[in-house]
Design a protein around this motif. Structure first.
Motif, PDB file in Angstrom:
ATOM      1  N   SER A  35       0.827  -1.203   0.000  1.00  0.00           N
ATOM      2  CA  SER A  35       0.000   0.000   0.000  1.00  0.00           C
ATOM      3  C   SER A  35       0.863   1.256   0.000  1.00  0.00           C
ATOM      4  O   SER A  35       0.652   2.177  -0.797  1.00  0.00           O
ATOM      5  N   TYR A  38       3.082   1.513  -3.375  1.00  0.00           N
ATOM      6  CA  TYR A  38       2.396   1.836  -4.623  1.00  0.00           C
ATOM      7  C   TYR A  38       1.519   3.072  -4.530  1.00  0.00           C
ATOM      8  O   TYR A  38       1.400   3.811  -5.488  1.00  0.00           O
ATOM      9  N   SER A  39       0.932   3.329  -3.392  1.00  0.00           N
ATOM     10  CA  SER A  39       0.084   4.520  -3.241  1.00  0.00           C
ATOM     11  C   SER A  39       0.897   5.782  -2.980  1.00  0.00           C
ATOM     12  O   SER A  39       0.562   6.850  -3.473  1.00  0.00           O
ATOM     13  N   ASP A  40       1.952   5.648  -2.187  1.00  0.00           N
ATOM     14  CA  ASP A  40       2.718   6.817  -1.768  1.00  0.00           C
ATOM     15  C   ASP A  40       4.135   6.848  -2.336  1.00  0.00           C
ATOM     16  O   ASP A  40       4.890   7.764  -2.040  1.00  0.00           O
ATOM     17  N   ASP A  41       4.505   5.826  -3.107  1.00  0.00           N
ATOM     18  CA  ASP A  41       5.824   5.742  -3.731  1.00  0.00           C
ATOM     19  C   ASP A  41       6.946   5.856  -2.698  1.00  0.00           C
ATOM     20  O   ASP A  41       7.960   6.510  -2.916  1.00  0.00           O
TER      21      ASP A  41
END
Length: 122
Positions: A35, A38-41
């Protein structure tokens, strides 16, 4: 659960905050890692020890090894913050010592120490 990102230059650290347990098992740890990545790099995480099941700190359950191996395999750095003095296990103290001398997983006293460590490691 609340996730905030602390960024210094190209280094992003996800700070996980929650009132309860976030990681109960290896799948929870993988889901959190995916999470955040991929969401916040971000490939560096900070989580308080109170957000991790107590079984993690009982090395005989092998949960810590299983979780930390996954984080190392996926090249995600992790800092667990809190007071670890209350754990009387010599094997846990040795485990923490070895982790803190590595490059992937750290057991630190507070968020500020963790941010400094993670931002300064590649």
């Amino acid at each position: 659960m609340n996730i905030t990102i602390d960024q210094q230059g190209n280094s992003k650290v996800a700070i996980i905050e929650s009132d309860g347990i976030v990681i109960n098992n290896a799948q929870d740890a993988l889901d959190l890692m995916a999470s955040v990545r991929y969401s916040d790099d971000a490939d560096k995480l900070i989580i308080d020890k109170s957000n991790i099941t107590e079984e993690f700190f009982e090395l005989k359950t092998k949960l810590a090894g299983e979780i930390l191996q996954k984080y190392v395999n996926y090249h995600v750095k992790l800092a667990i913050v809190g007071d670890f003095e209350g754990h009387n296990s010599k094997s846990l103290r040795d485990f923490i010592y070895e982790c803190n001398n590595g490059k992937h997983v750290f057991f630190l006293k507070n968020k500020d120490e963790a941010l400094q460590k993670l931002h300064n490691i590649s």
